[in-house]
Design a protein around this motif. Structure first.
Motif: not given
Length: 262
Positions: A206-211, A179-181, A126-139
């Motif tokens: 933080h940014v992954i969960a918040a987004e 765990r946050m993810a 699994e790869t988790w990615v997030a950009k503030a104000g944009s999106h968050t995703e896993v795979n």
């Protein structure tokens, strides 16, 4: 701020995960480890991944500062507008035990807040990615955080929970970031720690969960501030927005009754 190739950051994180996998096998305990401080395990892989990430990320954004678990004495980035906040292997205890609950964690902090985060968990694929104000995703799949509103029965990553708490234990990776993810992907409802922690443990998550729509603060409900000279904060709370007020009240009472662990 100059345009940053965030796809390249993700590629660097994945390459770091690939490097870590060279020293890891499911169920195999790593023998070449030591304690850098009581209870704080480190391995050759932590150091190798740290060196790799620093080399690649500094080439990508030469002006950014650097703060990581393995080179945290170097506070050259303190106060810089942009700082890489990195944990080369978050969840080292799982890593050296041959368990899957670890990841490479990279965050880019602007001033005092993370603006980009990636967690690469190659053992979990699994790869988790997030950009503030944009999106968050896993795979590549967009995710939305838990929306649970009832505290009783809520899902907590834990090995076991006392029955009288009336909570539901779900699998607990050693990595606090993962765990946050889990909260970000509606696999858990509350993740909380009152122990003193470090920026590199939680910045990317933080940014992954918040987004994804989760509430993320320190353990007492205060804003998490990054890019400090010490890299520490009073734990973390990551949970459904609908559970946030009750979670803060419960944790504050616990800290009042028991004291926070420094």
């Amino acid at each position: 701020m100059a345009e940053i190739d965030f796809d390249r950051v993700v590629a660097i994180a994945r390459a770091g995960g690939t490097l870590a996998m060279r020293h890891w096998a499911l169920g195999r305990k790593e023998s070449n480890i030591w304690e850098k401080s009581p209870g704080q395990v480190v391995s050759d892989a932590d150091l190798a991944v740290d060196r790799f990430l620093r080399t690649e990320l500094e080439k990508l954004v030469p002006s950014a500062g650097w703060l990581s678990e393995e080179t945290h004495i170097d506070h050259s980035g303190a106060g810089d507008e942009l700082t890489w906040v990195v944990d080369p292997i978050d969840g080292t205890k799982d890593y050296v035990a041959g368990k899957t609950g670890w990841c490479v964690s990279i965050a880019l902090v602007q001033n005092d807040a993370p603006i980009f985060g990636v967690l690469d968990a190659p053992a979990m694929k699994e790869t988790w990615v997030a950009k503030a104000g944009s999106h968050t995703e896993v795979n590549g799949r967009s995710i939305t955080a838990t929306q649970r509103s009832q505290y009783e029965g809520c899902r907590i990553p834990a090995e076991e929970l006392p029955p009288e708490l009336k909570l539901t234990a779900v699998p607990k990776p050693n990595s606090i970031a993962l765990r946050m993810a889990m909260v970000a992907d509606d696999r858990a409802d509350v993740v909380a720690s009152t122990r003193w922690g470090h920026e590199w443990d939680i910045a990317a998550a933080h940014v992954i969960a918040a987004e994804a729509g989760a509430s993320v603060t320190n353990a007492l409900g205060e804003t998490l501030v990054y890019n400090g000279t010490h890299g520490k904060a009073l734990g973390v709370l990551c949970c459904s927005q609908n559970l946030y007020d009750e979670a803060v009240a419960r944790i504050s009472k616990y800290v009042s009754d028991n004291g926070a662990s420094h």
